[in-house]
Design a protein around this motif. Structure first.
Motif, PDB file in Angstrom:
ATOM      1  N   PRO A 124     -51.234  18.033   8.962  1.00  0.00           N
ATOM      2  CA  PRO A 124     -52.093  17.366   9.953  1.00  0.00           C
ATOM      3  C   PRO A 124     -52.109  18.086  11.295  1.00  0.00           C
ATOM      4  CG  PRO A 124     -50.084  16.100   9.531  1.00  0.00           C
ATOM      5  CD  PRO A 124     -50.139  17.164   8.499  1.00  0.00           C
ATOM      6  N   LYS A 125     -51.155  19.014  11.512  1.00  0.00           N
ATOM      7  CA  LYS A 125     -51.140  19.785  12.764  1.00  0.00           C
ATOM      8  C   LYS A 125     -52.296  20.774  12.847  1.00  0.00           C
ATOM      9  CE  LYS A 125     -47.561  21.437  14.715  1.00  0.00           C
ATOM     10  NZ  LYS A 125     -47.476  20.690  15.958  1.00  0.00           N
ATOM     11  N   THR A 126     -52.802  21.193  11.689  1.00  0.00           N
ATOM     12  CA  THR A 126     -53.873  22.192  11.682  1.00  0.00           C
ATOM     13  C   THR A 126     -55.176  21.507  11.296  1.00  0.00           C
ATOM     14  OG1 THR A 126     -53.225  22.743   9.423  1.00  0.00           O
ATOM     15  CG2 THR A 126     -52.389  24.151  11.173  1.00  0.00           C
ATOM     16  N   PRO A 127     -55.994  21.112  12.275  1.00  0.00           N
ATOM     17  CA  PRO A 127     -57.247  20.400  11.971  1.00  0.00           C
ATOM     18  C   PRO A 127     -58.203  21.278  11.172  1.00  0.00           C
ATOM     19  CG  PRO A 127     -57.178  21.044  14.276  1.00  0.00           C
ATOM     20  CD  PRO A 127     -55.815  21.327  13.719  1.00  0.00           C
ATOM     21  N   LEU A 128     -59.030  20.624  10.372  1.00  0.00           N
ATOM     22  CA  LEU A 128     -59.981  21.331   9.520  1.00  0.00           C
ATOM     23  C   LEU A 128     -61.402  21.292  10.066  1.00  0.00           C
ATOM     24  CD1 LEU A 128     -58.746  19.996   6.058  1.00  0.00           C
ATOM     25  CD2 LEU A 128     -58.090  22.118   7.200  1.00  0.00           C
ATOM     26  N   ASP A 129     -61.626  20.558  11.165  1.00  0.00           N
ATOM     27  CA  ASP A 129     -62.999  20.395  11.657  1.00  0.00           C
ATOM     28  C   ASP A 129     -63.115  20.513  13.168  1.00  0.00           C
ATOM     29  OD1 ASP A 129     -61.585  18.155  12.209  1.00  0.00           O
ATOM     30  OD2 ASP A 129     -62.931  16.745  11.204  1.00  0.00           O
ATOM     31  N   GLU A 130     -62.144  21.175  13.811  1.00  0.00           N
ATOM     32  CA  GLU A 130     -62.182  21.358  15.262  1.00  0.00           C
ATOM     33  C   GLU A 130     -62.013  22.843  15.575  1.00  0.00           C
ATOM     34  OE1 GLU A 130     -59.453  18.799  17.290  1.00  0.00           O
ATOM     35  OE2 GLU A 130     -59.799  17.125  15.907  1.00  0.00           O
ATOM     36  N   GLN A 131     -63.127  23.573  15.578  1.00  0.00           N
ATOM     37  CA  GLN A 131     -63.062  25.025  15.697  1.00  0.00           C
ATOM     38  C   GLN A 131     -62.543  25.497  17.043  1.00  0.00           C
ATOM     39  OE1 GLN A 131     -66.280  27.361  14.104  1.00  0.00           O
ATOM     40  NE2 GLN A 131     -67.129  25.618  12.996  1.00  0.00           N
ATOM     41  N   CYS A 132     -62.625  24.667  18.074  1.00  0.00           N
ATOM     42  CA  CYS A 132     -62.137  25.071  19.392  1.00  0.00           C
ATOM     43  C   CYS A 132     -60.630  24.916  19.530  1.00  0.00           C
ATOM     44  CB  CYS A 132     -62.834  24.256  20.483  1.00  0.00           C
ATOM     45  SG  CYS A 132     -64.609  24.545  20.577  1.00  0.00           S
ATOM     46  N   ASP A 133     -60.013  24.167  18.636  1.00  0.00           N
ATOM     47  CA  ASP A 133     -58.567  23.956  18.677  1.00  0.00           C
ATOM     48  C   ASP A 133     -57.860  25.247  18.267  1.00  0.00           C
ATOM     49  OD1 ASP A 133     -55.872  23.145  18.120  1.00  0.00           O
ATOM     50  OD2 ASP A 133     -56.580  21.078  17.944  1.00  0.00           O
ATOM     51  N   PRO A 134     -56.848  25.695  19.053  1.00  0.00           N
ATOM     52  CA  PRO A 134     -56.129  26.924  18.673  1.00  0.00           C
ATOM     53  C   PRO A 134     -55.406  26.792  17.333  1.00  0.00           C
ATOM     54  CG  PRO A 134     -55.042  25.805  20.508  1.00  0.00           C
ATOM     55  CD  PRO A 134     -56.362  25.155  20.326  1.00  0.00           C
ATOM     56  N   LEU A 135     -55.168  25.542  16.872  1.00  0.00           N
ATOM     57  CA  LEU A 135     -54.512  25.328  15.591  1.00  0.00           C
ATOM     58  C   LEU A 135     -55.510  25.047  14.468  1.00  0.00           C
ATOM     59  CD1 LEU A 135     -51.408  23.166  16.618  1.00  0.00           C
ATOM     60  CD2 LEU A 135     -51.618  25.643  16.471  1.00  0.00           C
ATOM     61  N   PHE A 136     -56.803  25.237  14.714  1.00  0.00           N
ATOM     62  CA  PHE A 136     -57.818  25.120  13.661  1.00  0.00           C
ATOM     63  C   PHE A 136     -57.390  26.000  12.483  1.00  0.00           C
ATOM     64  CE2 PHE A 136     -62.081  26.693  12.082  1.00  0.00           C
ATOM     65  CZ  PHE A 136     -62.368  25.549  11.352  1.00  0.00           C
ATOM     66  N   TYR A 137     -57.333  25.425  11.294  1.00  0.00           N
ATOM     67  CA  TYR A 137     -56.639  26.039  10.164  1.00  0.00           C
ATOM     68  C   TYR A 137     -57.025  27.498   9.909  1.00  0.00           C
ATOM     69  CZ  TYR A 137     -54.603  26.519   5.500  1.00  0.00           C
ATOM     70  OH  TYR A 137     -53.884  26.961   4.412  1.00  0.00           O
ATOM     71  N   PRO A 138     -58.303  27.834   9.715  1.00  0.00           N
ATOM     72  CA  PRO A 138     -58.630  29.246   9.457  1.00  0.00           C
ATOM     73  C   PRO A 138     -58.265  30.160  10.625  1.00  0.00           C
ATOM     74  CG  PRO A 138     -60.469  27.823   8.855  1.00  0.00           C
ATOM     75  CD  PRO A 138     -59.507  26.978   9.632  1.00  0.00           C
ATOM     76  N   LYS A 139     -58.490  29.684  11.862  1.00  0.00           N
ATOM     77  CA  LYS A 139     -58.186  30.509  13.037  1.00  0.00           C
ATOM     78  C   LYS A 139     -56.683  30.759  13.158  1.00  0.00           C
ATOM     79  CE  LYS A 139     -60.034  29.352  17.031  1.00  0.00           C
ATOM     80  NZ  LYS A 139     -60.242  28.660  18.334  1.00  0.00           N
ATOM     81  N   PHE A 140     -55.890  29.688  13.029  1.00  0.00           N
ATOM     82  CA  PHE A 140     -54.444  29.818  13.180  1.00  0.00           C
ATOM     83  C   PHE A 140     -53.853  30.700  12.081  1.00  0.00           C
ATOM     84  CE2 PHE A 140     -50.044  28.113  12.825  1.00  0.00           C
ATOM     85  CZ  PHE A 140     -49.630  28.364  14.122  1.00  0.00           C
ATOM     86  N   LEU A 141     -54.322  30.519  10.835  1.00  0.00           N
ATOM     87  CA  LEU A 141     -53.830  31.329   9.723  1.00  0.00           C
ATOM     88  C   LEU A 141     -54.167  32.796   9.926  1.00  0.00           C
ATOM     89  CD1 LEU A 141     -52.499  31.350   6.928  1.00  0.00           C
ATOM     90  CD2 LEU A 141     -54.753  30.921   5.930  1.00  0.00           C
ATOM     91  N   ARG A 142     -55.412  33.113  10.332  1.00  0.00           N
ATOM     92  CA  ARG A 142     -55.810  34.493  10.542  1.00  0.00           C
ATOM     93  C   ARG A 142     -55.032  35.113  11.695  1.00  0.00           C
ATOM     94  NH1 ARG A 142     -56.289  38.238   8.048  1.00  0.00           N
ATOM     95  NH2 ARG A 142     -57.711  37.124   6.659  1.00  0.00           N
ATOM     96  N   THR A 143     -54.810  34.352  12.779  1.00  0.00           N
ATOM     97  CA  THR A 143     -54.062  34.880  13.924  1.00  0.00           C
ATOM     98  C   THR A 143     -52.626  35.213  13.533  1.00  0.00           C
ATOM     99  OG1 THR A 143     -55.422  33.554  15.422  1.00  0.00           O
ATOM    100  CG2 THR A 143     -53.377  34.428  16.294  1.00  0.00           C
ATOM    101  N   LEU A 144     -51.984  34.337  12.778  1.00  0.00           N
ATOM    102  CA  LEU A 144     -50.616  34.604  12.333  1.00  0.00           C
ATOM    103  C   LEU A 144     -50.549  35.875  11.492  1.00  0.00           C
ATOM    104  CD1 LEU A 144     -49.201  31.111  11.254  1.00  0.00           C
ATOM    105  CD2 LEU A 144     -48.417  32.518  13.146  1.00  0.00           C
TER     106      LEU A 144
END
Length: 566
Positions: A124-144
């Motif tokens: 639940p920490k990684t939202p699936l529908d908030e692209q502006c959130d730094p923890l947005f799932y695809p963004k956070f996974l790609r950044t890591l």
């Protein structure tokens, strides 16, 4: 294979259910927040923008899942863990401390075993529908992943102690992320070594024995004369003048063909066959890394890697290797490979590519392949901390990484980073009780403890860190006494909340048992807090205030979030 879709009988299952069909087997999976990935437009767009491929079915961590299979199943596993059988053909399972890709395995009554398409376990920490959130799932996974690849490509590693023998070779191929590290770190060395070989390749004298026409003979020795007498069928009548002396000796005959032993130089040696195989390996991995998408991640080493691939491809097509055969037996004892310039360096890098003691890279590769975002965050925290603390505590140099021996002196298990000025950052170091005989690190006065990351100065433990992806800001300061909070969470079946409270208790355990100055939770968030031993509380503490000399003493939690490249 089948495909995950939203169930058609929503009147019975509700919206939180997906189905999978294949080979006459139908599986129904339902529970809170379960959804098909292709129905979430923000998630689809984010996966496309960030180049992330996820499974078709999204399931939550820490939430109970219910499964029903037709025909009836004998046993069901989620990954390697068995589900619990319930009445009326239902099974239940809860993912605990597991994020990323998984599958459901079904054993049917007829003995067949069916494996579903992958499912994606998300927090639940990684939202699936908030692209502006730094923890947005695809963004956070790609950044890591991008940050980790950047660290692994650019930071130096030492794989062998100066006094040890070369390690055994692995039976499985190396992980792509490890190959990328080796090629990026040693691209110049490989090019220099191959240039040296190109200018002065190893040659070997070979003796060739053959029968040639008399006019083609270039050398004569005692064996040539003897073979004329042993093989008279090659003698022919002769009536000319130029060979009259020889004809007189052989009763008016001269040989049509003579035996000749010719000494020549050849490049077809075991050592050159090895170099040919080595170049094929380098070219294969260059193409494979591009296919897998790792190549463009090594931006700082991109020119070197391109130069390496182009030069190896050019040399591999050179006529120098046209007559060199394929390698069949590895020349392990060759003194040329071990000592000659160029060959020696290629052998060292070949062995480095095939060493069996690179578990940290294997674990990283597995975490990337299976999108284990919690493990990726833990690895990222270690490398990011090493880079940050080396700049503050060290001597201005980049951290230098080396592997650590296990307690039994066997396989190298984890990593340490030399930060300079006597500081060292160690990953997964186990501290044994003082009373335990023959222990390597005796520091705990009670039980063995192994924090994620430990900061030491001259072998003296200063601060320990635990990377907790599941931790939240609201967990830092419970509203009630911690014992009451944990009892309440246990009574209500809130396993996730219970685990978070246990994390706080663990920090106090580390500080008390290991006698360190501070113990800190690193988590992806925005607000932190530190509770000092003098009874004061510091909101949003700076990491440097904790790690520097005479820093804060106590326990706390510090936000630690990767930032995507702009």
């Amino acid at each position: 294979m089948g495909e995950w879709r939203r169930c058609c009988d929503n009147a019975v299952c509700g919206d939180n259910a997906v189905c999978w069909k294949s080979d006459g087997v139908k599986l129904k999976l339902q529970g809170e927040n379960i959804q098909p990935a292709n129905e979430n437009e923000d998630l689809k767009k984010g996966c496309y923008n960030y180049g992330v491929d996820i499974a078709d079915a999204i399931v939550p961590e820490w939430k109970e899942l219910w499964v029903q299979v037709e025909p009836e199943a004998e046993c069901i596993w989620f990954g390697e863990q068995e589900a619990s059988k319930k009445p009326n053909g239902w099974w239940s399972f809860t993912f605990r401390n597991y994020l990323g890709k998984s599958v459901i395995r079904i054993k049917l009554a007829d003995g067949r075993e069916v494996v579903t398409d992958p499912i994606e376990v998300v927090s639940p920490k990684t939202p699936l529908d908030e692209q502006c959130d730094p923890l947005f799932y695809p963004k956070f996974l790609r950044t890591l992943i991008d940050d980790l690849i950047r660290y692994l490509v650019s930071l130096p590693f030492d794989w062998e102690a100066p006094t040890e023998f070369a390690t055994e070779e692995r039976t499985q191929p190396p992980s792509p992320i490890f190959v990328l590290h080796v090629l990026a770190q040693h691209a110049d060395t490989i090019c220099y070594a191959l240039q040296t070989i190109w200018r002065n390749p190893h040659r070997r004298l070979v003796t060739e024995e053959r029968w040639v026409l008399l006019s083609e003979a270039s050398s004569v020795d005692a064996d040539t004369i003897l073979m004329m007498l042993h093989y008279p069928e090659h003698l022919r009548p002769y009536r000319g003048n130029s060979l009259s002396t020889l004809a007189q000796r052989l009763k008016s005959k001269v040989p049509e063909r003579v035996f000749e032993r010719r000494v020549t130089e050849t490049l077809d040696t075991p050592e050159n066959r090895f170099i040919k195989r080595f170049m094929d390996i380098v070219l294969y991995w260059c193409d494979e890394l591009k296919r897998l998408g790792y190549w463009e991640k090594a931006k700082s080493h991109q020119p070197k890697l391109e130069d390496l691939q182009n030069f190896v491809r050019f040399l591999r097509a050179d006529p120098l290797f046209a007559d060199v055969s394929e390698l069949t037996i590895f020349p392990a004892s060759s003194q040329v490979l071990q000592k000659r310039d160029g060959y020696r360096e290629c052998l060292q890098i070949y062995r480095l590519l095939h060493i069996a003691r690179a578990p940290i890279f294997d674990r990283l590769q597995d975490a990337i392949d299976n999108r284990r975002i919690d493990q990726l965050y833990e690895f990222w925290c270690f490398f990011r901390l090493a880079e940050t603390l080396a700049a503050v505590l060290g001597d201005g140099q980049r951290p230098y990484f080396s592997t650590l021996e296990s307690d039994e002196g066997g396989l190298r298990r984890d990593l340490s980073a030399n930060l300079g000025n006597g500081y060292q950052l160690v990953y997964n170091e186990q501290f044994e009780p003082i009373w335990k005989p023959k222990a390597r690190k005796k520091l705990s006065y009670s039980v063995p403890l192994r924090p994620d990351i430990s900061l030491l100065q001259e072998n003296r433990l200063l601060v320990v860190f635990d990377a907790k992806f599941r931790f939240d800001e609201k967990d830092i300061q419970p509203n009630q006494p911690l014992e009451d909070e944990m009892d309440k969470a246990q009574q209500e079946g809130e396993i996730e909340r219970l685990a978070k409270h246990a994390d706080i208790c663990k920090m106090h355990t580390y500080r008390d048992a290991l006698k360190c100055r501070a113990s800190v939770i690193l988590f992806p968030g925005t607000k932190g807090a530190f509770h000092c031993t003098n009874g004061t509380k510091k909101d949003n503490p700076c990491l440097l205030d904790i790690v520097q000399n005479n820093g804060l003493k106590g326990v706390g939690a510090v936000p630690f979030v990767p930032k995507p490249e702009k």
